[in-house]
Motif scaffolding. Structure first.
Motif, PDB file in Angstrom:
ATOM      1  N   LEU A 135     -14.210  -3.803   2.557  1.00 25.07           N
ATOM      2  CA  LEU A 135     -15.244  -3.094   2.415  1.00 25.07           C
ATOM      3  C   LEU A 135     -16.638  -3.808   3.215  1.00 25.07           C
ATOM      4  CD1 LEU A 135     -15.062  -2.949  -1.220  1.00 25.07           C
ATOM      5  CD2 LEU A 135     -14.693  -1.155   0.013  1.00 25.07           C
ATOM      6  N   VAL A 155      -4.279  -1.097  -2.617  1.00 22.64           N
ATOM      7  CA  VAL A 155      -4.524  -0.003  -3.244  1.00 22.64           C
ATOM      8  C   VAL A 155      -2.947   0.767  -3.105  1.00 22.64           C
ATOM      9  CG1 VAL A 155      -6.679   0.380  -3.505  1.00 22.64           C
ATOM     10  CG2 VAL A 155      -5.662   1.646  -1.635  1.00 22.64           C
ATOM     11  N   ARG A 196     -11.753  12.911 -12.439  1.00 23.73           N
ATOM     12  CA  ARG A 196     -10.633  12.113 -12.540  1.00 23.73           C
ATOM     13  C   ARG A 196     -10.165  11.863 -13.905  1.00 23.73           C
ATOM     14  NH1 ARG A 196     -11.195  14.121  -8.334  1.00 23.73           N
ATOM     15  NH2 ARG A 196     -10.391  13.418  -6.282  1.00 23.73           N
ATOM     16  N   ASN A 238     -10.093   1.621   5.458  1.00 22.94           N
ATOM     17  CA  ASN A 238      -8.628   1.695   4.686  1.00 22.94           C
ATOM     18  C   ASN A 238      -7.751   1.363   6.035  1.00 22.94           C
ATOM     19  OD1 ASN A 238      -9.358   2.632   2.279  1.00 22.94           O
ATOM     20  ND2 ASN A 238      -9.609   4.788   3.073  1.00 22.94           N
ATOM     21  N   PHE A 272      -7.714  -8.667   1.711  1.00 20.54           N
ATOM     22  CA  PHE A 272      -7.859  -7.165   1.595  1.00 20.54           C
ATOM     23  C   PHE A 272      -7.619  -7.026   0.193  1.00 20.54           C
ATOM     24  CE2 PHE A 272      -6.693  -7.566   6.069  1.00 20.54           C
ATOM     25  CZ  PHE A 272      -7.418  -6.426   6.653  1.00 20.54           C
ATOM     26  N   PHE A 273      -8.401  -5.840  -0.412  1.00 26.50           N
ATOM     27  CA  PHE A 273      -7.809  -5.189  -1.764  1.00 26.50           C
ATOM     28  C   PHE A 273      -6.566  -4.344  -1.197  1.00 26.50           C
ATOM     29  CE2 PHE A 273     -12.609  -5.458  -2.148  1.00 26.50           C
ATOM     30  CZ  PHE A 273     -12.751  -5.670  -3.325  1.00 26.50           C
ATOM     31  N   SER A 310      -1.917   0.290   0.820  1.00 29.55           N
ATOM     32  CA  SER A 310      -2.924   0.457   1.948  1.00 29.55           C
ATOM     33  C   SER A 310      -3.964  -0.821   1.588  1.00 29.55           C
ATOM     34  CB  SER A 310      -3.779   1.795   1.705  1.00 29.55           C
ATOM     35  OG  SER A 310      -2.802   2.801   2.286  1.00 29.55           O
ATOM     36  N   TYR A 326     -13.734  10.557  -4.760  1.00 27.38           N
ATOM     37  CA  TYR A 326     -12.959   9.397  -5.095  1.00 27.38           C
ATOM     38  C   TYR A 326     -12.208   9.107  -3.847  1.00 27.38           C
ATOM     39  CZ  TYR A 326     -14.393  10.454  -9.487  1.00 27.38           C
ATOM     40  OH  TYR A 326     -15.177  10.368 -10.661  1.00 27.38           O
ATOM     41  N   TYR A 327     -12.597   7.891  -3.306  1.00 34.02           N
ATOM     42  CA  TYR A 327     -11.511   7.299  -2.086  1.00 34.02           C
ATOM     43  C   TYR A 327     -11.448   5.759  -1.861  1.00 34.02           C
ATOM     44  CZ  TYR A 327      -8.923   8.524   2.212  1.00 34.02           C
ATOM     45  OH  TYR A 327      -8.004   8.675   2.964  1.00 34.02           O
ATOM     46  N   PRO A 328     -10.519   5.225  -2.141  1.00 34.12           N
ATOM     47  CA  PRO A 328     -10.278   3.788  -1.976  1.00 34.12           C
ATOM     48  C   PRO A 328     -11.584   2.955  -1.316  1.00 34.12           C
ATOM     49  CG  PRO A 328      -8.114   4.444  -1.965  1.00 34.12           C
ATOM     50  CD  PRO A 328      -9.250   5.686  -1.551  1.00 34.12           C
ATOM     51  N   LYS A 378      -0.578   3.534  -1.500  1.00 31.58           N
ATOM     52  CA  LYS A 378      -0.452   3.986  -0.284  1.00 31.58           C
ATOM     53  C   LYS A 378      -1.472   5.079  -0.293  1.00 31.58           C
ATOM     54  CE  LYS A 378       2.359   5.144   3.628  1.00 31.58           C
ATOM     55  NZ  LYS A 378       1.672   3.949   4.373  1.00 31.58           N
ATOM     56  N   ILE A 379      -2.289   5.590   0.713  1.00 35.00           N
ATOM     57  CA  ILE A 379      -3.257   6.666   0.830  1.00 35.00           C
ATOM     58  C   ILE A 379      -2.458   7.680   1.151  1.00 35.00           C
ATOM     59  CG2 ILE A 379      -5.442   7.520   1.426  1.00 35.00           C
ATOM     60  CD1 ILE A 379      -6.318   4.400   1.243  1.00 35.00           C
ATOM     61  N   VAL A 411      -7.762  -2.355   1.910  1.00 40.81           N
ATOM     62  CA  VAL A 411      -9.061  -1.912   2.057  1.00 40.81           C
ATOM     63  C   VAL A 411      -9.984  -3.117   2.256  1.00 40.81           C
ATOM     64  CG1 VAL A 411     -10.998  -0.823   0.549  1.00 40.81           C
ATOM     65  CG2 VAL A 411      -8.649  -0.273   0.063  1.00 40.81           C
TER      66      VAL A 411
END
Lengths: 101, 489
Positions: free
Chosen positions: B146, A92, A18, B134, A89-90, B142, B85-87, A94-95, B144
């Motif tokens: 853990l 990020v 990446r 997720n 929550f974290f 989204s 790679y993924y959150p 949108k997946i 996350v």
């Protein structure tokens, strides 16, 4: 040196990692990575017949811990470095399906 | 579709969450339903300088499962980093096992509908860590969590030996029974402890030519039902697709499809154009695992008779039906209790009926396992003997078992208290039979007439005697007396 690394391989490795490289960087790293591979190539001069592949550089194995609960950081500390959060929550962007292709 | 035939080919990949107290490589507690991101530490987050250390219990659970699956347990195994790679994967790699899995070349025996079993080959069994979760919230973000990151997971991969949706389901159910028997996983589907990914395709024979359809891997299956139905759906879809387009398997046309539980269809997620490049390499943070013979013996001592073997034995040794044997061996505590009651002298079929018709229902209502009801196996055996010698009827036995759970009293005492002792005394019953015969001349004539009517009339007379005793006469004894008086049977 049998294999010389080319720009195409650098692009592929950069994509997998990446990394967004400029054309100038690709050219620069192609040379640098080639030099590193050339240096490591020297290893091929060693006689390795009958030598087992090494899985780890330390001559130890079976380092275990007991299945006992230890301290966690807790939600606040865990999220302390999060660029964005939503309560516990974290957050990020949108997946989308298959972000890894 | 004239001369077309096809074979179904399915291989299954299963992830099973192991029931340790803590995570695979750190001491964070594994608890379901706690606040998001509360069970997380520097190891889970992959912070610089954090060092993972193997959970011995997780490794032993994995070895035990590999043994139960008849695998060759590796003498030497190691950990590898699988990069993607993924959150939900904060380290950007998952710790897994690549070229040296803990177990390989195993077998699992699955029960078939006809009561026989079939052996399915296991390709490999390895240990790895789970990712986080997720949560796809509404809007452009989204969430996350853990907490799950680092949970020990056992990955089991079968060879493509399965040939029907029913077999796929049977394997999944059998694996659930095995890991529960071994005590290595709770295998609770609702909590996501077991996840299945079948790889499905067809081999089609048409006009003396053979075709293979492209392989589809199905994801997002969280119940046995979804697993079975998704495979059935894929068979239909691939057959239709082949008839319509003639597409066959080629390099790079394997696809990933997601199961939609509402519409009961699989939906294309991605066509794999090239294999994923996970850049596996040995994890320098973790030292290898060497399984010494002594350690292996220690773990092997924890193995038990596997459920499918036990099920077959119950049919052969005790003469139970395959269905009853399956119910009793569904979990280890039920099977153990059953065997204790049989060991205490209870007739296997009688004990089986008591446990499956009453015991398991009561346990389920109370949210416990069978031994959790507090019944003495010896008392259940005593009750079974009472039914066998006709002291109480089978239905009274069920009532007594329930009362035993509620009061803790002995079956003999309860039979008296509840007035459930059956009248089996021939002398006493004979008088009643004579009385009934005298009162029902028409029915007596019916019996003597013979034919179909005879059976009906006979049953009527037995019923009349039962009524006079308020249901407490032993119907077998009544029938015998009637037969001796009226002749025939």
């Amino acid at each position: 040196m049998q294999q010389k690394i080319d720009a195409q391989q650098v692009r592929k490795v950069a994509k997998l990692a990446r990394l967004d490289l400029t054309e100038a960087e690709i050219e620069e790293f192609t040379g640098q990575l080639g030099a590193i591979l050339g240096y490591v190539e020297k290893m091929n001069e060693l006689e390795t017949t009958g030598v087992e592949p090494l899985a780890h550089c330390l001559p130890i194995h079976n380092v275990f811990r007991a299945d006992e609960v230890g301290a966690s950081l807790g939600t606040e500390k865990t999220l302390a470095n999060a660029p964005q959060r939503d309560e516990s929550f974290f957050i990020v962007p949108k997946i989308l399906e298959d972000s890894s292709a | 579709m004239s001369d077309l035939s096809y074979k179904v080919i399915v291989g299954l990949e299963i992830h099973v969450q192991l029931c340790t107290r803590t995570k695979m490589f750190c001491g964070c507690a594994l608890r379901f339903g706690t606040e998001a991101n509360s069970r997380v530490c520097p190891v889970c987050l992959g912070l610089p300088g954090a060092l993972p250390v193997m959970n011995r219990q997780a490794v032993e659970h994995a070895i035990l499962a590999a043994m139960a699956l008849d695998c060759t347990v590796a003498e030497f195994t190691k950990w590898d980093r699988k990069s993607y790679y993924y959150p939900d994967l904060p380290k950007n790699y998952q710790i897994s096992q690549y070229d040296l899995p803990l177990g390989s070349h195993g077998h699992i025996e699955i029960p078939l509908e006809d009561g026989t079993t079939r052996s399915i080959r296991i390709r490999r069994v390895h240990l790895e860590e789970d990712a986080g979760k997720n949560v796809h919230a509404a809007g452009n973000f989204s969430q996350v969590d853990l907490n799950r990151a680092g949970t020990p997971l056992l990955e089991i991969v079968t060879e493509p030996d399965l040939s029907s949706p029913e077999q796929v389901r049977a394997l999944a159910v059998e694996l659930q029974r095995i890991v529960r028997y071994l005590g290595v996983s709770e295998a609770d589907m609702q909590k996501g402890h077991m996840r299945f990914e079948p790889n499905v395709n067809l081999v089609i024979d048409r006009a003396a030519q053979q075709f293979k359809t492209p392989i589809a891997e199905v994801k997002n299956l969280n119940s046995f039902r979804a697993l079975e139905r998704s495979v059935a759906y894929e068979i239909r879809r691939q057959l239709d697709d082949f008839l319509e387009t003639g597409r066959t398997m080629q390099m790079g046309n394997k696809s990933t499809r997601g199961w939609n539980d509402v519409d009961e269809v699989t939906v294309l997620q991605r066509e794999k154009e090239e294999a994923h490049d996970y850049r596996y390499f040995p994890d320098p943070d973790l030292v290898p695992v060497v399984t010494t013979p002594q350690w292996i013996d220690e773990i092997r001592a924890r193995l038990c008779e596997l459920p499918v073997r036990r099920q077959v034995r119950y049919v052969q040794q005790y003469g139970l039906s395959a269905y009853d044997a399956g119910v009793l061996t569904a979990d280890r505590s039920t099977a153990d209790f059953f065997e204790q009651a049989v060991g205490a002298g209870g007739d296997p079929k009688r004990v089986c009926n008591l446990l499956t018709q009453v015991g398991l229902k009561l346990a389920k209502d109370r949210g416990r396992d069978l031994p959790g009801l507090g019944l003495e196996p010896g008392a259940v055996a005593a009750l079974a003997a009472m039914i066998d010698r006709g002291a109480v009827s089978a239905s009274a036995g069920n009532t007594i078992l329930q009362a035993m759970v509620e009061t803790g009293k002995k079956p003999e005492v309860l039979a008296q208290e509840l007035n459930l002792i059956q009248k089996s005394d021939a002398g006493e019953l004979e008088g009643l039979v004579d009385q009934v015969l005298a009162e029902n001349a028409a029915a007596v004539a019916g019996v003597k007439e013979g034919g179909k009517k005879s059976q009906k009339a006979r049953a009527f007379l037995v019923g009349q005697v039962m009524q006079k005793t308020k249901g407490q006469a032993n119907p077998k004894v009544v029938s015998e007396i009637l037969n001796s008086k009226l002749g025939g049977s």
